[in-house]
Design a protein around this motif. Structure first.
Motif, PDB file in Angstrom:
ATOM      1  N   ASP A   8       6.757  -2.525  -4.289  1.00 25.80           N
ATOM      2  CA  ASP A   8       5.679  -3.414  -4.725  1.00 25.80           C
ATOM      3  C   ASP A   8       4.813  -2.568  -5.649  1.00 25.80           C
ATOM      4  O   ASP A   8       4.103  -1.673  -5.202  1.00 25.80           O
ATOM      5  N   VAL A   9       4.903  -2.834  -6.942  1.00 25.87           N
ATOM      6  CA  VAL A   9       4.205  -1.992  -7.924  1.00 25.87           C
ATOM      7  C   VAL A   9       2.914  -2.647  -8.435  1.00 25.87           C
ATOM      8  O   VAL A   9       2.368  -2.242  -9.457  1.00 25.87           O
ATOM      9  N   TYR A  10       2.425  -3.624  -7.690  1.00 28.26           N
ATOM     10  CA  TYR A  10       1.199  -4.332  -8.068  1.00 28.26           C
ATOM     11  C   TYR A  10       0.025  -3.378  -8.299  1.00 28.26           C
ATOM     12  O   TYR A  10      -0.765  -3.558  -9.203  1.00 28.26           O
ATOM     13  N   ARG A  11      -0.079  -2.343  -7.496  1.00 23.90           N
ATOM     14  CA  ARG A  11      -1.222  -1.423  -7.558  1.00 23.90           C
ATOM     15  C   ARG A  11      -0.999  -0.227  -8.475  1.00 23.90           C
ATOM     16  O   ARG A  11      -1.862   0.639  -8.592  1.00 23.90           O
ATOM     17  N   ILE A  12       0.146  -0.144  -9.122  1.00 23.47           N
ATOM     18  CA  ILE A  12       0.419   0.958 -10.047  1.00 23.47           C
ATOM     19  C   ILE A  12      -0.477   0.809 -11.275  1.00 23.47           C
ATOM     20  O   ILE A  12      -0.506  -0.238 -11.913  1.00 23.47           O
ATOM     21  N   GLU A  13      -1.220   1.843 -11.578  1.00 22.74           N
ATOM     22  CA  GLU A  13      -2.116   1.804 -12.735  1.00 22.74           C
ATOM     23  C   GLU A  13      -1.513   2.475 -13.955  1.00 22.74           C
ATOM     24  O   GLU A  13      -1.873   2.173 -15.083  1.00 22.74           O
ATOM     25  N   PHE A  55       0.806  -1.220   0.000  1.00 22.33           N
ATOM     26  CA  PHE A  55       0.000   0.000   0.000  1.00 22.33           C
ATOM     27  C   PHE A  55       0.841   1.274   0.000  1.00 22.33           C
ATOM     28  O   PHE A  55       0.333   2.348  -0.294  1.00 22.33           O
ATOM     29  N   THR A  56       2.127   1.149   0.316  1.00 21.06           N
ATOM     30  CA  THR A  56       2.985   2.326   0.343  1.00 21.06           C
ATOM     31  C   THR A  56       3.847   2.437  -0.915  1.00 21.06           C
ATOM     32  O   THR A  56       4.526   3.432  -1.108  1.00 21.06           O
ATOM     33  N   ILE A  57       3.885   1.415  -1.723  1.00 22.57           N
ATOM     34  CA  ILE A  57       4.660   1.277  -2.962  1.00 22.57           C
ATOM     35  C   ILE A  57       6.148   1.044  -2.680  1.00 22.57           C
ATOM     36  O   ILE A  57       6.766   0.211  -3.304  1.00 22.57           O
ATOM     37  N   VAL A  58       6.744   1.766  -1.721  1.00 20.01           N
ATOM     38  CA  VAL A  58       8.168   1.557  -1.435  1.00 20.01           C
ATOM     39  C   VAL A  58       8.431   1.635   0.066  1.00 20.01           C
ATOM     40  O   VAL A  58       7.862   2.474   0.760  1.00 20.01           O
ATOM     41  N   ASN A  59       9.250   0.694   0.534  1.00 23.65           N
ATOM     42  CA  ASN A  59       9.779   0.733   1.894  1.00 23.65           C
ATOM     43  C   ASN A  59      11.283   0.909   1.797  1.00 23.65           C
ATOM     44  O   ASN A  59      11.934   0.283   0.954  1.00 23.65           O
ATOM     45  N   GLU A  60      11.827   1.749   2.656  1.00 20.82           N
ATOM     46  CA  GLU A  60      13.263   2.004   2.668  1.00 20.82           C
ATOM     47  C   GLU A  60      13.861   1.413   3.931  1.00 20.82           C
ATOM     48  O   GLU A  60      13.300   1.563   5.020  1.00 20.82           O
ATOM     49  N   TYR A  61      15.013   0.752   3.781  1.00 22.03           N
ATOM     50  CA  TYR A  61      15.697   0.133   4.905  1.00 22.03           C
ATOM     51  C   TYR A  61      17.174   0.516   4.883  1.00 22.03           C
ATOM     52  O   TYR A  61      17.784   0.613   3.826  1.00 22.03           O
ATOM     53  N   SER A  62      17.745   0.686   6.071  1.00 20.91           N
ATOM     54  CA  SER A  62      19.175   0.965   6.206  1.00 20.91           C
ATOM     55  C   SER A  62      19.914  -0.329   6.481  1.00 20.91           C
ATOM     56  O   SER A  62      19.466  -1.155   7.277  1.00 20.91           O
ATOM     57  N   ILE A  87       6.833   9.318  -7.583  1.00 20.55           N
ATOM     58  CA  ILE A  87       7.430   8.931  -6.300  1.00 20.55           C
ATOM     59  C   ILE A  87       8.957   9.003  -6.334  1.00 20.55           C
ATOM     60  O   ILE A  87       9.621   8.636  -5.364  1.00 20.55           O
ATOM     61  N   GLY A  88       9.516   9.479  -7.446  1.00 20.82           N
ATOM     62  CA  GLY A  88      10.968   9.615  -7.550  1.00 20.82           C
ATOM     63  C   GLY A  88      11.687   8.310  -7.838  1.00 20.82           C
ATOM     64  O   GLY A  88      12.819   8.107  -7.400  1.00 20.82           O
ATOM     65  N   PHE A  89      11.046   7.432  -8.598  1.00 13.85           N
ATOM     66  CA  PHE A  89      11.595   6.102  -8.883  1.00 13.85           C
ATOM     67  C   PHE A  89      13.018   6.152  -9.428  1.00 13.85           C
ATOM     68  O   PHE A  89      13.879   5.371  -9.010  1.00 13.85           O
ATOM     69  N   GLU A  90      13.303   7.077 -10.334  1.00 12.36           N
ATOM     70  CA  GLU A  90      14.634   7.140 -10.935  1.00 12.36           C
ATOM     71  C   GLU A  90      15.707   7.469  -9.901  1.00 12.36           C
ATOM     72  O   GLU A  90      16.835   6.993 -10.000  1.00 12.36           O
ATOM     73  N   GLU A  91      15.359   8.274  -8.899  1.00  9.04           N
ATOM     74  CA  GLU A  91      16.321   8.586  -7.843  1.00  9.04           C
ATOM     75  C   GLU A  91      16.682   7.346  -7.041  1.00  9.04           C
ATOM     76  O   GLU A  91      17.828   7.179  -6.617  1.00  9.04           O
ATOM     77  N   TYR A  92      15.707   6.481  -6.818  1.00 10.17           N
ATOM     78  CA  TYR A  92      15.983   5.207  -6.147  1.00 10.17           C
ATOM     79  C   TYR A  92      16.796   4.299  -7.071  1.00 10.17           C
ATOM     80  O   TYR A  92      17.796   3.722  -6.662  1.00 10.17           O
ATOM     81  N   SER A 120       7.344  -6.576 -11.195  1.00  8.58           N
ATOM     82  CA  SER A 120       8.088  -5.651 -12.059  1.00  8.58           C
ATOM     83  C   SER A 120       7.577  -5.561 -13.498  1.00  8.58           C
ATOM     84  O   SER A 120       7.928  -4.628 -14.213  1.00  8.58           O
ATOM     85  N   GLU A 121       6.740  -6.502 -13.920  1.00  5.21           N
ATOM     86  CA  GLU A 121       6.223  -6.450 -15.297  1.00  5.21           C
ATOM     87  C   GLU A 121       5.550  -5.110 -15.573  1.00  5.21           C
ATOM     88  O   GLU A 121       5.566  -4.610 -16.685  1.00  5.21           O
ATOM     89  N   VAL A 122       4.981  -4.513 -14.524  1.00  6.44           N
ATOM     90  CA  VAL A 122       4.244  -3.261 -14.642  1.00  6.44           C
ATOM     91  C   VAL A 122       5.154  -2.100 -15.065  1.00  6.44           C
ATOM     92  O   VAL A 122       4.720  -1.187 -15.754  1.00  6.44           O
ATOM     93  N   VAL A 123       6.425  -2.153 -14.655  1.00  7.96           N
ATOM     94  CA  VAL A 123       7.352  -1.052 -14.930  1.00  7.96           C
ATOM     95  C   VAL A 123       8.554  -1.506 -15.768  1.00  7.96           C
ATOM     96  O   VAL A 123       9.597  -0.857 -15.770  1.00  7.96           O
TER      97      VAL A 123
END
Length: 143
Positions: A76-81, A60-67, A89-94, A106-109
């Motif tokens: 998780d891009v399952y819900r990306i339409e 539901f958040t699309i991305v979780n960040e961990y150190s 969301i700044g995907f390229e920066e990640y 990942s098929e979605v993107v």
């Protein structure tokens, strides 16, 4: 290469072995049906990256960040339409930043991903058994 795991623990352990080999800029895609074990595999990768946090699916958040020894960005891009949502969301920066990206569904993107992506497909055989196919030009020490 296809590796069979026979328990959640073995799936996590395989993920950890992959995580130990990852470096800054690596992108790992995880595909498989619901309940295939993508998040458990990610828990293993996180362990290999020395992430101490509890890893959950970012459904539901699309991305979780961990150190960790290398930052981990778990998508998780399952819900990306619309693929343009990823730009918002700044995907390229990640993707081109100082961490490792794991992308479920990942098929979605697919068109946004770099050529050297490590593609992993998890197939659920039964309650405990998974066939995990790793598609990459790189060799991984997973024995």
């Amino acid at each position: 290469m296809i590796i069979r795991t026979n328990s959640v623990e073995e799936t996590i352990e395989l993920g950890e072995k992959i995580g130990l080999s990852l470096k800054v800029g690596d992108v790992v895609t995880l595909n498989g049906d619901l309940g295939a074990g993508k998040t458990h595999f990610t828990k293993g990768i996180a362990k290999g990256l020395d992430v101490d946090d509890y890893v959950t699916s970012p459904t539901f958040t699309i991305v979780n960040e961990y150190s960790g020894r290398i930052p981990l960005y778990h998508f998780d891009v399952y819900r990306i339409e619309d693929i343009y949502e990823m730009y918002e969301i700044g995907f390229e920066e990640y993707l081109y930043g100082q961490g490792v990206c794991i992308i479920e569904w990942s098929e979605v993107v697919k068109e946004l991903l770099p050529k050297n992506t490590i593609d992993i497909v998890i197939k659920r055989i039964d309650e405990n058994t998974r066939d995990i196919e790793i598609k990459s030009d790189r060799e991984f020490c997973i024995k």
